[in-house]
Design an enzyme around this catalytic site. Structure first.
Site, PDB file in Angstrom:
ATOM      1  N   HIS A 164       0.858  -1.177   0.000  1.00  0.00           N
ATOM      2  CA  HIS A 164       0.000   0.000   0.000  1.00  0.00           C
ATOM      3  C   HIS A 164       0.899   1.233   0.000  1.00  0.00           C
ATOM      4  O   HIS A 164       2.025   1.195   0.490  1.00  0.00           O
ATOM      5  CB  HIS A 164      -0.870  -0.042   1.262  1.00  0.00           C
ATOM      6  N   ASP A 241       3.043  -4.538   7.944  1.00  0.00           N
ATOM      7  CA  ASP A 241       1.782  -3.825   7.791  1.00  0.00           C
ATOM      8  C   ASP A 241       0.678  -4.882   7.855  1.00  0.00           C
ATOM      9  O   ASP A 241       0.476  -5.648   6.917  1.00  0.00           O
ATOM     10  CB  ASP A 241       1.743  -3.078   6.459  1.00  0.00           C
ATOM     11  N   GLN A 244      -4.639  -5.521   6.830  1.00  0.00           N
ATOM     12  CA  GLN A 244      -5.604  -6.454   6.248  1.00  0.00           C
ATOM     13  C   GLN A 244      -5.515  -7.834   6.892  1.00  0.00           C
ATOM     14  O   GLN A 244      -6.168  -8.768   6.420  1.00  0.00           O
ATOM     15  CB  GLN A 244      -5.368  -6.571   4.738  1.00  0.00           C
ATOM     16  N   LYS A 267     -10.950  -0.902   9.763  1.00  0.00           N
ATOM     17  CA  LYS A 267     -11.125  -2.115   8.973  1.00  0.00           C
ATOM     18  C   LYS A 267     -11.526  -3.310   9.839  1.00  0.00           C
ATOM     19  O   LYS A 267     -11.717  -4.419   9.326  1.00  0.00           O
ATOM     20  CB  LYS A 267      -9.839  -2.441   8.204  1.00  0.00           C
ATOM     21  N   CYS A 407      -4.662   2.465  -3.826  1.00  0.00           N
ATOM     22  CA  CYS A 407      -3.458   2.936  -3.114  1.00  0.00           C
ATOM     23  C   CYS A 407      -2.331   1.917  -3.230  1.00  0.00           C
ATOM     24  O   CYS A 407      -1.537   1.745  -2.299  1.00  0.00           O
ATOM     25  CB  CYS A 407      -3.763   3.237  -1.648  1.00  0.00           C
TER      26      CYS A 407
END
Length: 449
Positions: A164, A241, A244, A267, A407
């Site tokens: 991202h 990261d 998700q 999220k 993104c």
């Protein structure tokens, strides 16, 4: 197993045919079953109509919907406990501080952190990643900074082509400002990280490797063990990261053996405006502040200041208190359902969707084409039809997907497209909604035939 799936036709009775649970999960028969109907009743927005059709929300990778317990917790906070934190000795201030720090403890337990003091609240995962980047910058510009965070010409940071933008741009800026070099893993045709040059890419000049755990555009779940082992061999730092990942599967930061993990609340059923940086305690203690101001100081004199230990050192000013309360409520909600059950539900949905989408003539799926090492995010294109047109026709049918470069423009460039259409699933998604997506795509083809 290859990443080539065989279309099976438009049958819609596939939910129970896949018996392999996600890696590290208990066997299917031992899993608590997710009652999707009961879950959906907690999300009022799912009852609304869009353009005369029942809402089909397939954009949870962008932001999740919010359940009643989260909405209720935030409303109660404002109605009954609203006050600033860590400043007042009065009752409301004490209650607000207890709720704020209680949410920190909940988040720490949710991700398996050894201590709540390793949980830093930020406004999102973008700010969490920038916090680490700016700590590198501040340590590099100042005198006597911890050598693990000092960068200069000849030093290298490694990311991937799958990231991202929030895990690309901060490192680009950092390298520009320090003279360090940014390098990256490529992506295979199957949508996996290309680790063929791992030993050359991660070397004695590497100071940090920061990669995505689950891709927001390809759905790829990245295996981190080989990369992590190489990072440890060369003495670099390792960041994930997990924006998700944390909302969709069990997370244990100790098992991942990372140094930093970033994720965001919106999220995972929490409100916008709240994110998390988890870091090893001794690393956080060695990092200079990101922002200066109230609440992060120990003493202030006109000639200089000293700073509190983490996490307060990195939470300058009045924090997003109600949002933190909402995040704590979201953690309670997801924990009550069970992350194993959510992960299994999404695995079934992903299997079902991959098979269903391959019945749409000409549709091209990006990323892994089998439900192995991938999450519930599927990006695709209909050749000759712009994703914005796809999205508009689907919206007319009440089906909400995201279109664009998500993104993650370097990933789009890697696969030779300007944009993709993305459908993403969560604990409230049903197979009937996936059927609606497939029907909507057939309508798109009819409109642009």
């Amino acid at each position: 197993m290859t990443d080539t799936a065989t279309p099976i036709g438009p049958t819609r009775d596939r939910e129970r045919r896949h018996a392999t649970p996600p890696s590290g999960m208990p066997q299917y028969d031992d899993l608590p079953r997710l009652d999707v109907g009961k879950v959906r009743a907690d999300f009022p927005i799912l009852d609304r109509e869009v353009n005369g059709h029942r809402l089909v929300y397939l954009d949870s990778a962008n932001t999740s919907q919010k359940p009643l317990p989260v909405l209720d917790a935030m409303r109660e906070h404002f109605e009954r406990h609203n006050a600033n934190v860590a400043r007042s000795v009065h009752t409301l201030g004490t209650e607000s501080t207890q709720a704020y720090e209680g949410a920190r403890a909940k988040v720490a337990a949710f991700i398996g952190a050894p201590s709540p003091d390793e949980v830093v609240f930020t406004k999102n995962s973008t700010e969490a990643i920038n916090l680490v980047a700016y700590s590198f910058l501040n340590a590099s510009l100042g005198q006597g900074g911890d050598p693990r965070f000092r960068l200069g010409p000849g030093d290298e940071i490694v990311i991937s082509e799958m990231e991202h933008h929030s895990n690309i741009v901060p490192w680009q800026l950092l390298c520009e400002r320090t003279g360090a070099t940014l390098r990256w893993f490529g992506i295979t045709d199957a949508g996996r990280l290309d680790e063929s040059n791992l030993d050359e890419l991660v070397n004695e000049r590497t100071k940090l490797v920061s990669i995505v755990l689950v891709s927001n555009i390809l759905g790829t779940v990245n295996a981190t063990s080989r990369i992590r082992a190489r990072v440890r061999d060369v003495g670099a730092l390792f960041m994930l990261d997990a924006s998700q990942a944390v909302p969709h599967r069990p997370m244990d930061v100790v098992d991942y053996d990372a140094d930093f993990i970033a994720f965001t609340g919106h999220k995972m059923c929490a409100p916008t405006g709240i994110g998390v940086l988890w870091g090893r305690r001794e690393l956080l203690a060695a990092m200079p502040p990101f922002l200066g101001g109230g609440s992060m100081i120990e003493t202030v004199e006109m000639t200089g200041s000293t700073f509190l230990p983490p996490p307060a050192r990195f939470e300058a000013g009045t924090p997003p208190i109600a949002e933190v309360v909402g995040l704590g409520a979201a953690v309670d909600y997801l924990s009550g359902i069970g992350m194993d059950a959510i992960a299994w539900h999404e695995k079934e949905l992903t299997t079902y969707a991959l098979e269903g989408l391959q019945t749409v003539p000409g549709l091209r799926i990006f990323g892994p084409r089998m439900p192995v090492g991938r999450g519930g995010t599927i990006s695709f294109e209909l050749p000759g039809i712009h994703p914005h047109d796809v999205g508009q026709v689907l919206d007319a049918e009440g089906v909400e997907v995201r279109v664009g470069h998500h993104c993650a423009r370097p990933t789009c460039v890697r696969f030779g497209v300007a944009a993709m259409t993305r459908a993403s699933f969560y604990l409230y998604t049903t197979t009937e909604e996936i059927d609606a997506l497939v029907r909507g795509l057939d309508k798109v083809r009819g409109v642009f035939a």
